[in-house]
Design an enzyme around this catalytic site. Structure first.
Site, PDB file in Angstrom:
ATOM      1  N   PRO A 197      40.868  43.366  35.641  1.00  0.00           N
ATOM      2  CA  PRO A 197      42.242  43.895  35.663  1.00  0.00           C
ATOM      3  C   PRO A 197      43.213  43.175  34.736  1.00  0.00           C
ATOM      4  O   PRO A 197      44.201  43.762  34.296  1.00  0.00           O
ATOM      5  CB  PRO A 197      42.652  43.737  37.130  1.00  0.00           C
ATOM      6  CG  PRO A 197      41.382  43.806  37.889  1.00  0.00           C
ATOM      7  CD  PRO A 197      40.372  43.107  37.024  1.00  0.00           C
ATOM      8  N   GLU A 249      36.091  47.011  36.838  1.00  0.00           N
ATOM      9  CA  GLU A 249      37.393  46.689  37.439  1.00  0.00           C
ATOM     10  C   GLU A 249      38.540  47.267  36.608  1.00  0.00           C
ATOM     11  O   GLU A 249      39.407  46.558  36.114  1.00  0.00           O
ATOM     12  CB  GLU A 249      37.552  45.178  37.607  1.00  0.00           C
ATOM     13  CG  GLU A 249      36.583  44.587  38.613  1.00  0.00           C
ATOM     14  CD  GLU A 249      36.870  43.143  38.976  1.00  0.00           C
ATOM     15  OE1 GLU A 249      36.563  42.733  40.099  1.00  0.00           O
ATOM     16  OE2 GLU A 249      37.390  42.402  38.102  1.00  0.00           O
ATOM     17  N   GLU A 308      31.234  43.952  44.256  1.00  0.00           N
ATOM     18  CA  GLU A 308      31.395  42.521  44.013  1.00  0.00           C
ATOM     19  C   GLU A 308      31.973  41.867  45.257  1.00  0.00           C
ATOM     20  O   GLU A 308      32.978  42.342  45.798  1.00  0.00           O
ATOM     21  CB  GLU A 308      32.335  42.244  42.835  1.00  0.00           C
ATOM     22  CG  GLU A 308      31.792  42.597  41.480  1.00  0.00           C
ATOM     23  CD  GLU A 308      32.709  42.120  40.354  1.00  0.00           C
ATOM     24  OE1 GLU A 308      33.473  41.148  40.584  1.00  0.00           O
ATOM     25  OE2 GLU A 308      32.654  42.712  39.272  1.00  0.00           O
ATOM     26  N   ASP A 345      29.872  20.612  38.744  1.00  0.00           N
ATOM     27  CA  ASP A 345      29.947  20.171  37.354  1.00  0.00           C
ATOM     28  C   ASP A 345      31.386  19.810  37.012  1.00  0.00           C
ATOM     29  O   ASP A 345      32.220  19.639  37.901  1.00  0.00           O
ATOM     30  CB  ASP A 345      29.370  21.235  36.409  1.00  0.00           C
ATOM     31  CG  ASP A 345      30.201  22.526  36.363  1.00  0.00           C
ATOM     32  OD1 ASP A 345      31.247  22.595  37.049  1.00  0.00           O
ATOM     33  OD2 ASP A 345      29.804  23.463  35.652  1.00  0.00           O
TER      34      ASP A 345
END
Length: 620
Positions: free
Chosen positions: A134, A181, A290, A301
């Site tokens: 979006p 999206e 999703e 990380d």
């Protein structure tokens, strides 16, 4: 930068009827309740678009200590569909952009591997060379100079090519989505629906994408999907699909796809209501295409994660393996219960994205999703993967979750000012879901005369556990009115300039609480938001605000003026969605009893971001 590492998670035996919770360095045995009436062909999907890149960079996956192909692990744990994104050409000046470098070749290879294991395949066309969502829908470089009609033809020709390439390899996708999206359209600026012409352009682009698939699928065996984010926003879905279907007569598709992340997209009840409404209103199946939840708040990380304690609070589930499993199970149940069996499945977004050097979200950066994967940081499968089997297991049993603890509430109060205590408190259940329950506070002293820390006890109906509020009383009052924008509007602020570019936002990730001042426009814009505070005691003050956004503005400033001295400013630089930073101006020496505070934004076309929690305090 030091990397945080989880100790490898040890699998433990699930004791029937018992939910066990253990120390953070060991995986808890979990329980997942079955879903009554779930359809046999329910989609239990996973987006694995990063997987090939992770493998190329040396990432490895394990199940019960045995190294395996990640696809085998997923399939053996009940995953029956995979989703693969396609970027047109993710190479710039000979360098791969990162984020999986998800081109057609990788999608073809991964689709073939999935099909060989009996899985079905969803192809996700982004129609971009990099991420499309979006907040950004950038044209592929090869199409950069094409007009709206040419872009529609580009979509048709490119989609047809990919479909033919798949067919030539004997691989037919089972579902295809046209765009990713696309709340705010695609192929900006031509396909951005900010005008009636923009809506027509977008509809024609979608029409040509759908036609390209149909023209290469004479048996109409491939399902077609249109996909939006913000799965709990019914107003968005009605506005978009009314325009697409009712006004522009684009209706040759089968499925409405929704992104629904509980920590960004609202309450589960909003998702349920939206799915029931749009499936009936438009006669379509629905898929949550999703979703994800965190199994920890730790980081694997150097890259800052997009999910942490604040998202955990908003999402309604603890950041644990059990919480992850419970949350995804509940989303699956919500889809399964859509009226008339129109809810056909759920895709987990990137369960495979373990922290692997070189497989970051873009070239040169790391993995901001590692604590939302369904493998630990060393690639060991988490027990939450078992949800895809357990929800359909006829031998599985239902266990009623009960309250195991009440989360203490933290409140900040001011001397001599009534302190407002929360009306609800978070209750953590044995399945690691968190619900807000009404609380009654006992002997609450609302006005405190001295700085200090205080505790107030309370009761919650249905549990004998004590509710606690911790109150930190300070001698400090924020002098800005509606500085947190929690009124749901921009009242108390004077906005001059391109006022149409400014609005009050309630989208999670764009706000720190419930609301924020948000900005965006598809052309260059500028505005100044100010508030003048009068009746101040002369002395020194500190001004601050929080911001997030995509960056790239000509200039943004927080400023203080009209206080009896020279205008004071601090530059604001945004560096990404939901990456919040605080900006501060200290030692504003007021000598005339007033102060004007302000936000000055000189922006380029497409810039976006948020201002929140503007505060002004007298310095002690």
């Amino acid at each position: 930068m030091k990397k945080n590492k989880l100790v490898s998670l040890m699998l433990s035996t699930l004791m029937i009827g018992t939910i066990m919770f253990s120390a953070p360095n060991a995986e808890a045995a979990i329980h997942v309740n079955p879903i009554d009436g779930i359809r046999p062909d329910f989609i239990k999907g996973a987006d694995i678009s990063m997987l090939k890149e992770i493998e190329l960079k040396g990432g490895k996956f394990y199940d019960q200590g045995i190294e395996k192909d990640c696809l085998d692990i997923l399939q053996q744990h009940g995953i029956n569909w995979v989703r693969l994104r396609i970027w047109n050409n993710p190479i710039v000046n000979g360098v791969e952009v990162g984020g999986g470098n998800s081109d057609e070749a990788k999608a073809l290879e991964m689709a073939a591997r999935a099909k060989a294991k009996g899985m079905k395949v969803l192809i996700d066309f982004h129609y971009s060379d990099f991420w499309a969502d979006p907040g950004k829908q950038n044209k592929p470089a090869a199409w950069a100079n094409d007009n709206a009609q040419q872009l529609a033809d580009d979509i048709y020709q490119y989609t047809s090519k990919v479909m033919k390439d798949f067919a030539a390899e004997g691989i037919e996708p089972d579902m295809v989505q046209i765009g990713n999206e696309i709340n705010n359209g695609m192929l900006w600026p031509e396909g951005k629906p900010v005008s009636s012409e923009g809506y027509k352009n977008l509809a024609n682009m979608i029409r040509q994408g759908l036609k390209a698939v149909r023209d290469n699928d004479p048996d109409r065996s491939i399902k077609l999907m249109i996909h939006l984010a913000n799965g709990g926003d019914n107003g968005l879905y009605r506005s978009f699909f009314d325009s697409l279907i009712l006004e522009n007569k684009v209706n040759d598709f089968d499925v409405i796809g929704l992104s629904y992340y509980p920590f960004w997209h609202g309450k589960m009840e909003q998702l349920e209501s939206n799915m029931n409404d749009v499936s009936t209103r438009y006669n379509k199946d629905v898929v949550v295409v999703e979703t994800a939840l965190g199994f920890t708040n730790d980081n694997g990380d150097f890259q800052k994660n997009c999910y942490g304690p604040n998202e955990e609070r908003l999402g309604g589930y603890k950041s644990s393996v059990q919480g992850q499993a419970t949350g995804i199970r509940n989303i699956m149940e919500a889809v399964s219960k859509v009226n008339n069996k129109r809810g056909i499945g759920v895709f987990y977004w990137e369960p495979d994205w373990i922290p692997t050097p070189g497989a970051g979200w873009k070239h040169g950066e790391g993995d901001e999703w590692d604590n939302l994967a369904m493998f630990d940081f060393q690639g060991n499968a988490l027990e939450s993967l078992d949800i895809f089997k357990l929800v359909s297991d006829p031998n599985n049993h239902f266990v009623q979750a009960t309250v195991k603890e009440l989360e203490p509430a933290d409140v900040t109060g001011n001397i001599g000012v009534p302190t407002e205590l929360p009306k609800v408190i978070g209750a953590v259940y044995t399945d690691d879901s968190v619900k807000e329950l009404p609380v009654s506070w006992e002997n609450a002293k609302l006005v405190y005369d001295a700085v200090g820390n205080y505790r107030v006890s309370g009761t919650v109906l249905g549990t004998d556990q004590a509710a606690i509020t911790k109150i930190n009383v300070i001698n400090k009052v924020n002098l800005v009115k509606n500085g947190d924008f929690e009124t749901g509007d921009l009242s108390q602020w004077t906005i001059k300039g391109d006022v149409s570019a400014v609005n009050n936002s309630s989208s999670a990730g764009d706000v720190r609480g419930k609301s924020a001042m948000h900005y965006w426009a598809d052309k260059p814009f500028a505005f100044i938001a100010t508030q003048t505070i009068t009746g101040l005691k002369n002395g020194k003050y500190t001004l601050s605000c929080w911001t997030q956004g995509g960056g790239g503005e000509k200039a943004i400033q927080l400023f203080a003026s009209d206080y009896g001295g020279d205008k004071m400013t601090t530059a604001i630089i945004n560096d990404g969605w939901n990456k919040w930073h605080q900006w501060v101006i200290k030692d504003i020496h007021v000598t005339n009893g007033k102060l004007t505070i302000g936000l000055d934004n000189q922006a380029n076309a497409g810039n976006w971001g948020s201002f929140d929690d503007v505060e002004l305090y007298a310095e002690e």
